[in-house]
Scaffold this active site. Structure first.
Site, PDB file in Angstrom:
ATOM      1  N   ALA A  60     -29.421  11.613  34.286  1.00 34.17           N
ATOM      2  CA  ALA A  60     -29.243  11.781  33.099  1.00 34.17           C
ATOM      3  C   ALA A  60     -29.710  10.251  32.534  1.00 34.17           C
ATOM      4  O   ALA A  60     -31.378  10.567  31.435  1.00 34.17           O
ATOM      5  CB  ALA A  60     -28.221  11.772  32.305  1.00 34.17           C
ATOM      6  N   GLY A  61     -29.748   9.034  32.270  1.00 32.36           N
ATOM      7  CA  GLY A  61     -29.863   8.114  31.435  1.00 32.36           C
ATOM      8  C   GLY A  61     -31.439   7.939  32.126  1.00 32.36           C
ATOM      9  O   GLY A  61     -32.614   7.389  32.213  1.00 32.36           O
ATOM     10  N   GLU A 121     -23.295  13.831  32.645  1.00 32.86           N
ATOM     11  CA  GLU A 121     -21.564  13.564  32.544  1.00 32.86           C
ATOM     12  C   GLU A 121     -20.722  13.485  31.410  1.00 32.86           C
ATOM     13  O   GLU A 121     -19.470  13.149  31.339  1.00 32.86           O
ATOM     14  CB  GLU A 121     -20.772  13.271  33.879  1.00 32.86           C
ATOM     15  CG  GLU A 121     -19.657  13.563  34.389  1.00 32.86           C
ATOM     16  CD  GLU A 121     -19.133  12.825  35.317  1.00 32.86           C
ATOM     17  OE1 GLU A 121     -19.838  11.874  36.719  1.00 32.86           O
ATOM     18  OE2 GLU A 121     -17.768  13.174  36.068  1.00 32.86           O
ATOM     19  N   SER A 143     -18.931  17.095  50.978  1.00 34.68           N
ATOM     20  CA  SER A 143     -19.746  17.671  50.373  1.00 34.68           C
ATOM     21  C   SER A 143     -19.566  19.886  50.632  1.00 34.68           C
ATOM     22  O   SER A 143     -19.044  20.214  51.698  1.00 34.68           O
ATOM     23  CB  SER A 143     -21.527  18.056  50.549  1.00 34.68           C
ATOM     24  OG  SER A 143     -21.900  18.977  49.968  1.00 34.68           O
ATOM     25  N   LEU A 202     -26.605  17.495  38.879  1.00 34.45           N
ATOM     26  CA  LEU A 202     -26.650  17.413  38.677  1.00 34.45           C
ATOM     27  C   LEU A 202     -28.874  17.991  38.118  1.00 34.45           C
ATOM     28  O   LEU A 202     -29.344  16.734  37.557  1.00 34.45           O
ATOM     29  CB  LEU A 202     -28.397  17.181  40.483  1.00 34.45           C
ATOM     30  CG  LEU A 202     -27.062  16.969  41.530  1.00 34.45           C
ATOM     31  CD1 LEU A 202     -27.727  16.823  42.958  1.00 34.45           C
ATOM     32  CD2 LEU A 202     -26.741  15.474  41.083  1.00 34.45           C
ATOM     33  N   ARG A 233     -16.671  22.739  36.583  1.00 33.41           N
ATOM     34  CA  ARG A 233     -18.619  22.433  36.582  1.00 33.41           C
ATOM     35  C   ARG A 233     -18.359  22.985  37.936  1.00 33.41           C
ATOM     36  O   ARG A 233     -17.360  23.305  39.059  1.00 33.41           O
ATOM     37  CB  ARG A 233     -18.806  21.265  36.855  1.00 33.41           C
ATOM     38  CG  ARG A 233     -19.798  20.871  37.289  1.00 33.41           C
ATOM     39  CD  ARG A 233     -20.798  19.489  37.112  1.00 33.41           C
ATOM     40  NE  ARG A 233     -20.164  18.824  38.139  1.00 33.41           N
ATOM     41  CZ  ARG A 233     -19.964  18.375  39.312  1.00 33.41           C
ATOM     42  NH1 ARG A 233     -21.291  19.853  39.672  1.00 33.41           N
ATOM     43  NH2 ARG A 233     -19.643  18.031  40.081  1.00 33.41           N
ATOM     44  N   ARG A 240     -14.279  25.500  42.460  1.00 33.50           N
ATOM     45  CA  ARG A 240     -13.955  23.991  43.780  1.00 33.50           C
ATOM     46  C   ARG A 240     -12.419  24.142  42.716  1.00 33.50           C
ATOM     47  O   ARG A 240     -10.952  23.979  44.232  1.00 33.50           O
ATOM     48  CB  ARG A 240     -14.176  22.766  43.189  1.00 33.50           C
ATOM     49  CG  ARG A 240     -15.679  22.763  43.503  1.00 33.50           C
ATOM     50  CD  ARG A 240     -16.230  21.410  42.967  1.00 33.50           C
ATOM     51  NE  ARG A 240     -17.433  21.754  43.630  1.00 33.50           N
ATOM     52  CZ  ARG A 240     -18.634  20.572  43.303  1.00 33.50           C
ATOM     53  NH1 ARG A 240     -18.742  19.796  42.500  1.00 33.50           N
ATOM     54  NH2 ARG A 240     -19.596  20.824  44.069  1.00 33.50           N
ATOM     55  N   HIS A 268     -13.231  14.155  41.128  1.00 38.59           N
ATOM     56  CA  HIS A 268     -14.630  14.482  41.458  1.00 38.59           C
ATOM     57  C   HIS A 268     -15.488  14.002  40.420  1.00 38.59           C
ATOM     58  O   HIS A 268     -16.406  13.366  40.782  1.00 38.59           O
ATOM     59  CB  HIS A 268     -14.722  15.638  42.540  1.00 38.59           C
ATOM     60  CG  HIS A 268     -16.297  15.730  42.693  1.00 38.59           C
ATOM     61  ND1 HIS A 268     -17.094  14.541  43.635  1.00 38.59           N
ATOM     62  CD2 HIS A 268     -16.840  16.382  42.576  1.00 38.59           C
ATOM     63  CE1 HIS A 268     -18.050  14.788  43.723  1.00 38.59           C
ATOM     64  NE2 HIS A 268     -18.426  15.557  42.938  1.00 38.59           N
TER      65      HIS A 268
END
Lengths: 643, 243, 257
Positions: free
Chosen positions: A50-51, A431, A290, A447, A441, A336, A407
């Site tokens: 994001a940044g 986030e 992952s 991402l 999520r 998840r 996570h």
């Protein structure tokens, strides 16, 4: 009792057809003329997806960008550790994907606790992200003909995940980092590394700057700007053990909260089902395997309680592939939160494997038999290698052992549709905000959100703030800057002056244990009340007994850590209070009092279909709850079933 | 016009439009390139030199005939010698400057250092400058002995232009045991230098390919061994054959 | 089938301590006991630091962040080897089962002129950022991009690009090279972008500028010893340096730059 604000909070979303809302908003946003942009300074804190993308895009537009990161280089932000992939509604696989379907999957995946308008915009922008990243040279996986490849991720029945081996986050971050570096060399971005943001400066009700500490020299500095963009990630390290990097913290967000920014839905935390289990008391962090592994790996435990045979000795009919059994249509690709709770349920019932009985098998033998070891190696080689290094077991031969771990955190600072917090001039991206994932999520969506916010939302919305409010130039001579600087300094000095007997690490671990035991995968009223008391006690102990060695005038990692733990100790109480007040189960927030006969979430849409945004009233003082009602028209409430 | 005037302000190379050339030669990679090219060309010289010297096995007459035939082309020899001197000096000069630069870049040394290359105890390749220095010393001695004829202790043939002189002088240079040891060691160290340098030059020129690099590496080793054995065999066998 | 049961180790650590960039540093000896073989190397250092804090001594400063081998933050020289004895492994992923009871472990920071020491085991690697600033990117503004599938990248080209792009920027290549050369790092980015269609527009300019910056930052030259490749946790191949050389020569001799 929770004090609830009288007027509901307004997300300021556009009206009308959901598909054209973002277009309409873009039409309404005021612009800053190209030659005027360079007169305005924008602070971007954090250099993750994001940044990094925000800093690069804003500098490309002509703004003066000041970019800050806590690491020694922007390239090291924790987005780099994302493994599996990034979702986009390209429908390259011709399997029925669409913007609407990605939108619906995301709303459903988040159990109807996210803002419809935001999620629809996210799904729309997802396709542009892939275009942008490919143009930057991100080496996404390709088919033999050269077109982009996809794989499947949890919570979706289409293949829409783009990936770079098991290092997608790394490659996307390096793309954003390189775009940033291009702007640094062009003078559009001024880069400040090893700087920690310690306070937000609010002047006349508008965010106008920040206070930082130079982590090498210990020097405090103030920076003035016309807007502050916070991209400082999530707060999972409140649990001590998580898949987060060690420096991930809540400090920047929490200090903004203390300056008036609302904190939304902190109890929505994600426990990821496939992590390498804890091996002992020394454990300093947990490593994710992952979710993409569940494309080919099958999750199982023995059918017999306490079966200690080695996995290859357990015949097929004595294995319980519990995800396939419970969720036949999604199977091992159940989302998840669902998969994590299923693993916990089996282990709590005594079917877990490994020395501690706190893990389940993730077995690739079928995939290796069908596709060959080389295919599996190409897809997941680096993950298998990492697993072997950590556990000393070869996953090509022995099934992996996995267990859930903290996570991702869906909660964060409250923002409106423009990603602006209730404090004008403070924008929160990625986030660090709460906006798009609701109560859970889906994989490969973090991402997507970070990059959508940074590349395609903030460049439009920040200009509107500057143009509409006509922010006036100020200098750091204003008393607000001085006050913020002094308050940041005095907090650090106070920590150094405690001079107690227990290390920061001790307090952090103790907090983590409280959080994991009572505010973790399953929560109940009694446990939460207990946790709140324990957190308060621990916080008091911290301020009487913490021992930090060294001074504040040099590089002092122990001191940095202590400052972050001090903030976690305040924040954790809010997290627990939010969990206590949300008397329903949804997504990552599972209240044992509210479950179906089959142990699934029992959501309460009538009473809890709102965003809980908390207003700070002092440490240990009850916060005020602002409710932003959520309505669902295009993705109407439904049962979140993956059966 | 303005372009070239502006460039002229940057010196002669600029006037000639050769700034790019200066940039290339002063860059790390450009210097490696020059090292590689000069090294490979010197390898070429070594091949011809060894081929000629192997005639020593055939005896005085063939060798002297070869030497005179070569020297009768004195214009060519002069050009070739000048070329060799330039190649050699460039190679040596860059070896010295890059070694100093590399030393400065490292600046501080580890208390303990171990290689991570499988099977390597001390990096063999770290000896390039050392082996090169030995070769340099040997080449200087060799030139003093047989090109300039300045070693007093040797019994040179009275008339340097005579037909018998080349063979006689070569034998004279290898007459005593100490000289033979020095020449022998020189040949072996030269081989060691080449066994890394040959393949390394290809890497420096950017010529690395999964299909050919393994072969080049083997050829490099074999080349080093052939050159070392070739010259060393002369030192070992020839003096005894024609005593 | 399962891994060997964990054991506890007693170790002697000799660690480089240096209060700041200008202060003199030296090795200091510490004893740690009860180190589980399941610990990572950094967790072993955590144990030492807890011990130091308890005794009122300043803990050892070392860089680390993700602790899963991808961020490139950690990195120390362990018994003379960058990131320790395992190949393809970062310091955070090195586990104590690699050591024996009673071992002495010497721990030093990355040493190179271009990487000045900040404190103890922490060095300043910002030179790497400046090299990327010189050209390690594709100049494409946000919003300029064409539809992704209009740029076709064959599978094997993507694979090559990916294996070069995997560099984590940790600096082990510099630390392990006797010349403190950054060629492996630079070559990874140059190769990644030179091998794909998106990188063609700036191909010549990129390599010229990145190499110029690399030289100006006082990194040493490459003498093809291969130590960098052996130390690289991301297994970046030496062929990338050959490609860097090739790209540089091509750009110098044939481009208009």
């Amino acid at each position: 009792m929770v004090t609830v604000a009288d007027t509901p909070l307004d997300g300021r979303c556009p009206d009308g057809n959901i598909a054209s809302r973002w277009d309409q908003r873009k039409r309404d946003l005021k612009l800053v003329a190209p030659n005027n942009k360079r007169k305005y300074t924008v602070i971007v804190v954090g250099t993750g997806l994001a940044g990094g993308s925000a800093a690069a895009s804003l500098a490309e537009l002509g703004y003066n960008v000041l970019s800050f990161c806590i690491q020694d280089s922007p390239r090291r932000a924790h987005s780099i550790a994302a493994q599996g992939g990034i979702n986009a509604a390209k429908n390259y696989q011709n399997d029925g994907d669409s913007v609407w379907r990605l939108f619906y999957d995301t709303v459903k995946g988040g159990e109807w606790r996210a803002r419809e308008s935001n999620v629809y915009r996210l799904a729309t922008l997802s396709t542009s992200i892939i275009d942008q990243c490919v143009a930057q040279g991100v080496p996404f996986a390709r088919e033999y003909g050269g077109t982009l490849a996809n794989r499947s991720f949890g919570g979706a029945q289409v293949s829409r995940t783009f990936y770079c081996g098991g290092q997608t986050g790394q490659q996307l971050l390096l793309g954003a980092y390189q775009a940033m570096m291009r702007q640094v060399s062009g003078g559009g971005i001024k880069l400040f590394t090893r700087r920690e943001m310690l306070d937000l400066v609010v002047v006349d009700g508008i965010a106008r700057g920040i206070v930082t500490r130079d982590l090498v020299t210990g020097k405090y500095e103030t920076f003035v700007s016309d807007a502050v963009v916070l991209c400082t990630g999530g707060y999972g390290n409140a649990y001590y053990l998580s898949t987060m990097a060690k420096t991930c913290n809540v400090t920047a967000a929490w200090r903004c909260h203390k300056r008036g920014a609302y904190f939304a839905n902190p109890c929505f935390t994600q426990i990821h089902p496939t992590c390498i289990p804890v091996s002992g008391d020394h454990q300093s962090k947990l490593t994710l395997m992952s979710e993409s592994l569940r494309n080919d790996g099958r999750v199982w435990v023995p059918k017999t309680k306490g079966d200690t045979r080695s996995p290859d000795q357990i015949p097929e009919d004595e294995r319980d592939y519990y995800l396939e059994r419970r969720y036949p249509s999604y199977g091992n690709l159940a989302p998840r939160d669902v998969s994590s709770r299923a693993a916990k349920e089996r282990c709590d019932a005594g079917f877990g494997v490994g020395q501690s009985g706190m893990s389940v098998y993730l077995d690739f033998s079928k995939a290796i038999k069908e596709d060959g070891e080389s295919v599996i190696r190409e897809k997941y080689g680096n993950l298998f290698h990492m697993y072997e290094r950590i556990t000393d077991e070869n996953p090509y031969k022995v099934p992996m052992r996995i267990y859930p771990a903290v996570h991702y955190t869906m909660g964060g600072l409250w923002v409106d549709y423009n990603l602006q917090s209730n404090l004008p001039g403070l924008y929160v991206l990625g986030e660090a905000n709460f906006s798009d994932h609701g109560a859970n999520r889906l994989g490969a969506s973090a991402l997507m959100q970070g990059l959508a916010d940074g590349y395609f939302v903030i460049p439009y919305t920040v200009g509107d703030h500057i143009a509409t409010r006509k922010v006036k130039p100020i200098t750091a001579d204003r008393p607000e800057f001085h006050d913020a600087l002094e308050s940041a300094k005095s907090r650090t000095t106070a920590i150094l002056n405690v001079n107690g007997t227990h290390s920061t690490e001790h307090f952090h671990r103790a907090l983590g244990k409280i959080m994991w035991d009572h505010v973790g995968m399953a929560r109940n009223e009694k446990g939460l009340l207990h946790a709140i008391e324990q957190i308060k006690t621990l916080r008091e102990q911290f301020w009487h007994d913490v021992k930090v060695v060294g001074s504040g005038e040099t590089l002092n990692q122990n001191l940095e850590h202590a400052g972050r733990v001090a903030d976690f100790l305040e924040f954790a109480e809010l997290l627990a209070r939010d969990a206590l007040h949300r008397d329903e189960s949804c997504g990552g927030h599972f209240r044992e009092e509210h479950q179906t006969d089959e142990g699934e979430c029992d959501r309460n849409d009538a009473d809890f279909s709102y965003v809980a945004a908390w207003q700070f009233k002092g440490v240990g003082t009850d916060s005020i709850l602002h409710k932003e009602p959520l309505t669902f028209v295009d993705a109407p409430f439904g049962v979140r079933s993956y059966k | 016009m303005t372009d070239s005037t502006a460039q002229c302000k940057r010196g002669l190379l600029g006037c000639l439009g050769l700034n790019w050339f200066f940039r290339l030669l002063s860059s790390s990679i450009g210097q490696k390139f020059v090292m590689g090219v000069t090294g490979l060309l010197l390898c070429g010289f070594l091949v011809t030199h060894l081929a000629g010297n192997l005639l020593l096995f055939a005896g005085a007459k063939p060798f002297n005939e070869y030497a005179h035939a070569l020297h009768s082309q004195w214009e060519l020899v002069a050009v070739a010698e000048l070329g060799l001197v330039v190649l050699f000096l460039a190679h040596v000069y860059l070896a010295v400057t890059t070694t100093i630069g590399n030393y400065r870049a490292r600046r501080e040394f580890y208390v303990l250092k171990q290689s991570k290359v499988p099977g390597r105890i001390i990096g063999a390749n770290t000896w390039m400058f050392a082996s090169g220095s030995v070769v340099l010393g040997f080449v200087i001695l060799h030139l003093i002995d047989l090109r300039m004829g300045l070693r007093r202790s040797l019994h040179y043939f009275p008339d340097p232009e005579a037909f018998e002189a080349p063979f006689h002088n070569t034998m004279a240079a290898l007459s005593d045991p100490i000289s033979r040891v020095v020449y022998f060691v020189g040949a072996i160290i030269l081989g060691v230098h080449l066994s890394h340098g040959f393949a390394s030059a290809f890497q420096s020129l950017g010529l690395n390919h999964p299909k050919y690099t393994p072969l080049i590496k083997i050829i490099g080793k074999i080349f080093g061994v052939i050159i070392a054995i070739g010259f060393a065999s002369i030192v070992v066998f020839v003096p005894g054959m024609w005593r | 089938m399962n891994h060997a049961a964990s054991k506890n180790l007693n170790l002697t650590l000799k660690i480089w301590r240096q209060a700041g960039p200008k202060q003199a540093g030296g090795l200091k000896t510490y004893q740690v006991s009860g180190i589980s073989t399941d610990m990572s190397f950094l967790e072993m250092l955590d144990v030492l630091n807890e011990q130091l804090i308890a005794s009122g001594e300043e803990p050892v400063a070392f860089d680390h962040d993700c602790r899963e081998g991808i961020c490139g933050t950690c990195g120390v020289v362990i018994n003379g080897q960058a990131h320790g004895p395992d190949s393809g492994t970062t310091t955070c992923q090195l586990h104590m089962r690699r050591f024996k009871d009673g071992d002495t472990i010497v721990i030093e920071p990355w040493l190179a002129k271009a990487f000045p020491i900040v404190r103890d085991l922490i060095v300043d690697r910002s030179a790497f950022d400046r090299i990327i600033q010189a050209g390690g990117f594709v100049s494409v503004n946000t919003g300029n991009a064409p539809e992704a599938n209009t740029t076709l990248v064959p599978h094997h080209v993507q694979q090559d690009a990916m294996s070069a792009a995997a560099c984590i920027g940790c600096g082990a290549c510099v630390a392990s090279c006797k010349n403190a050369s950054a060629m492996l790092f630079v070559s990874a980015k140059v190769s990644h972008l030179a091998s794909i269609p998106q990188g063609q527009g700036e191909r010549s300019k990129r390599v010229l500028n990145m190499v110029a910056t690399m030289d100006a930052e006082h990194f040493g030259n490459c003498t093809n010893t291969g130590e960098c490749e052996a130390a690289c946790p991301a297994k970046i191949n030496l062929t990338n340096i050959a490609q860097l050389n090739r790209e540089y020569l091509k750009a110098s001799l044939f481009s208009k730059e």
